[in-house]
Write a protein that holds these residues in place. Sequence first.
Motif, PDB file in Angstrom:
ATOM      1  N   HIS A 311       0.827  -1.205   0.000  1.00  0.00           N
ATOM      2  CA  HIS A 311       0.000   0.000   0.000  1.00  0.00           C
ATOM      3  C   HIS A 311       0.867   1.263   0.000  1.00  0.00           C
ATOM      4  CE1 HIS A 311      -3.504   2.490   0.993  1.00  0.00           C
ATOM      5  NE2 HIS A 311      -2.827   3.001   2.013  1.00  0.00           N
ATOM      6  N   LEU A 312       1.898   1.271   0.820  1.00  0.00           N
ATOM      7  CA  LEU A 312       2.815   2.401   0.870  1.00  0.00           C
ATOM      8  C   LEU A 312       3.652   2.489  -0.408  1.00  0.00           C
ATOM      9  CD1 LEU A 312       3.875   1.959   4.584  1.00  0.00           C
ATOM     10  CD2 LEU A 312       2.771   4.003   3.665  1.00  0.00           C
ATOM     11  N   ARG A 313       4.070   1.348  -0.915  1.00  0.00           N
ATOM     12  CA  ARG A 313       4.856   1.344  -2.150  1.00  0.00           C
ATOM     13  C   ARG A 313       4.057   1.928  -3.301  1.00  0.00           C
ATOM     14  NH1 ARG A 313       6.091  -3.743  -2.247  1.00  0.00           N
ATOM     15  NH2 ARG A 313       4.428  -4.367  -3.661  1.00  0.00           N
ATOM     16  N   ASP A 314       2.755   1.637  -3.353  1.00  0.00           N
ATOM     17  CA  ASP A 314       1.907   2.196  -4.403  1.00  0.00           C
ATOM     18  C   ASP A 314       1.839   3.719  -4.330  1.00  0.00           C
ATOM     19  OD1 ASP A 314       1.401  -0.326  -5.361  1.00  0.00           O
ATOM     20  OD2 ASP A 314      -0.556  -0.530  -4.388  1.00  0.00           O
ATOM     21  N   ALA A 315       2.091   4.260  -3.119  1.00  0.00           N
ATOM     22  CA  ALA A 315       2.104   5.717  -2.941  1.00  0.00           C
ATOM     23  C   ALA A 315       3.528   6.265  -3.033  1.00  0.00           C
ATOM     24  CB  ALA A 315       1.492   6.078  -1.593  1.00  0.00           C
ATOM     25  N   ASP A 316       4.445   5.438  -3.504  1.00  0.00           N
ATOM     26  CA  ASP A 316       5.856   5.810  -3.669  1.00  0.00           C
ATOM     27  C   ASP A 316       6.526   6.117  -2.330  1.00  0.00           C
ATOM     28  OD1 ASP A 316       8.003   5.912  -5.331  1.00  0.00           O
ATOM     29  OD2 ASP A 316       7.621   7.922  -6.108  1.00  0.00           O
ATOM     30  N   ILE A 317       6.180   5.318  -1.332  1.00  0.00           N
ATOM     31  CA  ILE A 317       6.772   5.433   0.003  1.00  0.00           C
ATOM     32  C   ILE A 317       7.419   4.100   0.348  1.00  0.00           C
ATOM     33  CG2 ILE A 317       6.286   5.755   2.459  1.00  0.00           C
ATOM     34  CD1 ILE A 317       3.816   7.418   1.558  1.00  0.00           C
ATOM     35  N   ASN A 318       8.676   4.156   0.777  1.00  0.00           N
ATOM     36  CA  ASN A 318       9.419   2.925   1.048  1.00  0.00           C
ATOM     37  C   ASN A 318       9.421   2.617   2.543  1.00  0.00           C
ATOM     38  OD1 ASN A 318      11.031   0.687   0.657  1.00  0.00           O
ATOM     39  ND2 ASN A 318      12.943   1.846   0.727  1.00  0.00           N
ATOM     40  N   ALA A 319       8.645   1.615   2.944  1.00  0.00           N
ATOM     41  CA  ALA A 319       8.667   1.089   4.311  1.00  0.00           C
ATOM     42  C   ALA A 319       9.228  -0.329   4.239  1.00  0.00           C
ATOM     43  CB  ALA A 319       7.271   1.076   4.916  1.00  0.00           C
ATOM     44  N   VAL A 320       9.954  -0.727   5.270  1.00  0.00           N
ATOM     45  CA  VAL A 320      10.661  -2.006   5.203  1.00  0.00           C
ATOM     46  C   VAL A 320      10.436  -2.814   6.475  1.00  0.00           C
ATOM     47  CG1 VAL A 320      12.444  -1.093   3.683  1.00  0.00           C
ATOM     48  CG2 VAL A 320      12.773  -0.980   6.152  1.00  0.00           C
ATOM     49  N   PHE A 321      10.619  -4.131   6.363  1.00  0.00           N
ATOM     50  CA  PHE A 321      10.570  -4.958   7.570  1.00  0.00           C
ATOM     51  C   PHE A 321      11.932  -4.891   8.249  1.00  0.00           C
ATOM     52  CE2 PHE A 321      11.255  -7.766   3.881  1.00  0.00           C
ATOM     53  CZ  PHE A 321      12.450  -8.369   4.224  1.00  0.00           C
ATOM     54  N   HIS A 322      12.155  -5.722   9.248  1.00  0.00           N
ATOM     55  CA  HIS A 322      13.435  -5.660   9.957  1.00  0.00           C
ATOM     56  C   HIS A 322      13.991  -7.063  10.120  1.00  0.00           C
ATOM     57  CE1 HIS A 322      15.842  -2.896  12.894  1.00  0.00           C
ATOM     58  NE2 HIS A 322      16.509  -3.235  11.817  1.00  0.00           N
ATOM     59  N   TYR A 323      14.506  -7.398  11.294  1.00  0.00           N
ATOM     60  CA  TYR A 323      15.232  -8.652  11.462  1.00  0.00           C
ATOM     61  C   TYR A 323      14.354  -9.878  11.261  1.00  0.00           C
ATOM     62  CZ  TYR A 323      18.057  -5.326  14.184  1.00  0.00           C
ATOM     63  OH  TYR A 323      18.760  -4.237  14.613  1.00  0.00           O
ATOM     64  N   LEU A 324      14.930 -10.882  10.603  1.00  0.00           N
ATOM     65  CA  LEU A 324      14.349 -12.211  10.588  1.00  0.00           C
ATOM     66  C   LEU A 324      15.003 -12.988  11.738  1.00  0.00           C
ATOM     67  CD1 LEU A 324      14.407 -12.897   6.754  1.00  0.00           C
ATOM     68  CD2 LEU A 324      12.535 -12.012   8.146  1.00  0.00           C
ATOM     69  N   ARG A 368       2.500  12.911   4.535  1.00  0.00           N
ATOM     70  CA  ARG A 368       2.098  11.984   3.469  1.00  0.00           C
ATOM     71  C   ARG A 368       2.145  10.542   3.937  1.00  0.00           C
ATOM     72  NH1 ARG A 368       5.622  12.091  -1.632  1.00  0.00           N
ATOM     73  NH2 ARG A 368       4.801   9.985  -1.915  1.00  0.00           N
ATOM     74  N   VAL A 369       3.224  10.198   4.665  1.00  0.00           N
ATOM     75  CA  VAL A 369       3.355   8.829   5.173  1.00  0.00           C
ATOM     76  C   VAL A 369       2.207   8.513   6.125  1.00  0.00           C
ATOM     77  CG1 VAL A 369       4.780   7.235   6.513  1.00  0.00           C
ATOM     78  CG2 VAL A 369       5.870   8.844   4.929  1.00  0.00           C
ATOM     79  N   ILE A 370       1.945   9.415   7.064  1.00  0.00           N
ATOM     80  CA  ILE A 370       0.890   9.185   8.053  1.00  0.00           C
ATOM     81  C   ILE A 370      -0.466   9.054   7.371  1.00  0.00           C
ATOM     82  CG2 ILE A 370      -0.377  10.247   9.962  1.00  0.00           C
ATOM     83  CD1 ILE A 370       2.318  11.434  10.884  1.00  0.00           C
ATOM     84  N   GLU A 371      -0.749   9.926   6.428  1.00  0.00           N
ATOM     85  CA  GLU A 371      -2.034   9.879   5.716  1.00  0.00           C
ATOM     86  C   GLU A 371      -2.193   8.560   4.966  1.00  0.00           C
ATOM     87  OE1 GLU A 371      -4.516  12.425   2.299  1.00  0.00           O
ATOM     88  OE2 GLU A 371      -2.556  13.105   3.001  1.00  0.00           O
ATOM     89  N   CYS A 372      -1.108   8.102   4.372  1.00  0.00           N
ATOM     90  CA  CYS A 372      -1.168   6.847   3.616  1.00  0.00           C
ATOM     91  C   CYS A 372      -1.390   5.658   4.550  1.00  0.00           C
ATOM     92  CB  CYS A 372       0.112   6.664   2.808  1.00  0.00           C
ATOM     93  SG  CYS A 372       0.046   5.291   1.636  1.00  0.00           S
ATOM     94  N   VAL A 373      -0.702   5.640   5.685  1.00  0.00           N
ATOM     95  CA  VAL A 373      -0.900   4.557   6.655  1.00  0.00           C
ATOM     96  C   VAL A 373      -2.338   4.576   7.178  1.00  0.00           C
ATOM     97  CG1 VAL A 373      -0.244   3.647   8.917  1.00  0.00           C
ATOM     98  CG2 VAL A 373       1.523   4.460   7.345  1.00  0.00           C
ATOM     99  N   GLN A 374      -2.839   5.772   7.499  1.00  0.00           N
ATOM    100  CA  GLN A 374      -4.200   5.898   8.023  1.00  0.00           C
ATOM    101  C   GLN A 374      -5.253   5.399   7.031  1.00  0.00           C
ATOM    102  OE1 GLN A 374      -4.215  10.097   8.853  1.00  0.00           O
ATOM    103  NE2 GLN A 374      -3.782   9.819  11.039  1.00  0.00           N
TER     104      GLN A 374
END
Length: 386
Positions: A311-324, A368-374
């Motif tokens: 969802h964030l990627r579609d808005a051109d925002i890069n969010a990532v996971f962390h440790y496996l 923008r990030v907050i609005e997209c997450v919301q």
Amino acid sequence: MTTHIPFNRPYITGNEFKYIEQALGSNHASGDGAFTKKCHEFLEKHTGARKALLTTSCTHALEMAAILLNIGPNDEVIIPSFTFVSTANAFALRGARIVFSDIRSDTLNLDERLLEEKITARTKAIVPVHYAGVACEMDTILALASEKDIAVIEDNAHGLFGSYRDEMLGTLGTFGAQSFHETKNFSCGEGGALLINDTRYSERAEIVREKGTNRSRFFRGQVDKYSWVDVGSSYLPSDILAAFLFAQLEQRQVIQKRRKAIWTTYYEGLQDWAKSVGARLPTVPSHCGSAYHLFHIVLASPEDRTALIAHLRDADINAVFHYLPLHSSQMGRSYGYAAEQCPVTERTGACLLRLPFFNALTDSEQARVIECVQSFGKSERKVAAR
């Protein structure tokens, strides 16, 4: 057309190139030049560490700690499974057996309540990792370690200038390992530091860091020549990197104030949304002072995390996971660690994501990030309400 918001963006405070030019002009661009010494003095003054030594990475700071403690094949080292690979590698390289432990579900730090059952006669060190710059429960960890005569090495890659009961992280254990990687609050691209809190290790640390030689004593005029006296490696960063780092450290208050503002804005903007979708935001206990290294969300399911990242990627925002989880990784399985019981780590590794968080993140980018997450999950909630 919207602009891309990366997960991280390198930050320049203003004096980096000026100081690099000074370092080059000093005719001493290799390690332990004038800017390296400035960084050492700064870290000692502002953390209270007895001695600080810059290294080429936090990984190397951890490796130095392992060497200084003479950790070897007959030893065990307890670490959380939810951490970066360096926390394990530094001790695996010495032949030690890594004992993985689970994390707390609130702070995502090493669960101190599980430690005692992990300790054996072979346990040489405990390595708490201050996740996201929030302290582990150090009173319990230090008391147990003291009772059992076990060293504590703080992996403080996230936590420089964070605190626990008003004491600086990285100064509570025998050693503290710092990171100045590009993604950290203070960066020189790649770099680290070893904070030494037990002065019995100070002189040997200089030797280990200088390829096993007493070169530092030679430059101080304490010996007339230097030679190979111990094991070691080349753990010194160039003074060019130290010059860059010192420009960042000088802006400590400005940087930390900005990061606190970013963290607080995320937290306040996403509280209601998190409750509505069953997600969890970061927890900072009242006796901990956060370093505000990152902002994470633990989603209700792995599917939700995957969907939110998309969802964030579609808005051109890069969010990532962390440790496996390290215990169930390919290397962990090869060492026979896959049978370890770390259910909180496994769930966290599958459900956590990190939002863009860097010093130069603008207010409009964060909005923008907050609005997209919301906006994530609204359609699902509408369907459920029918």
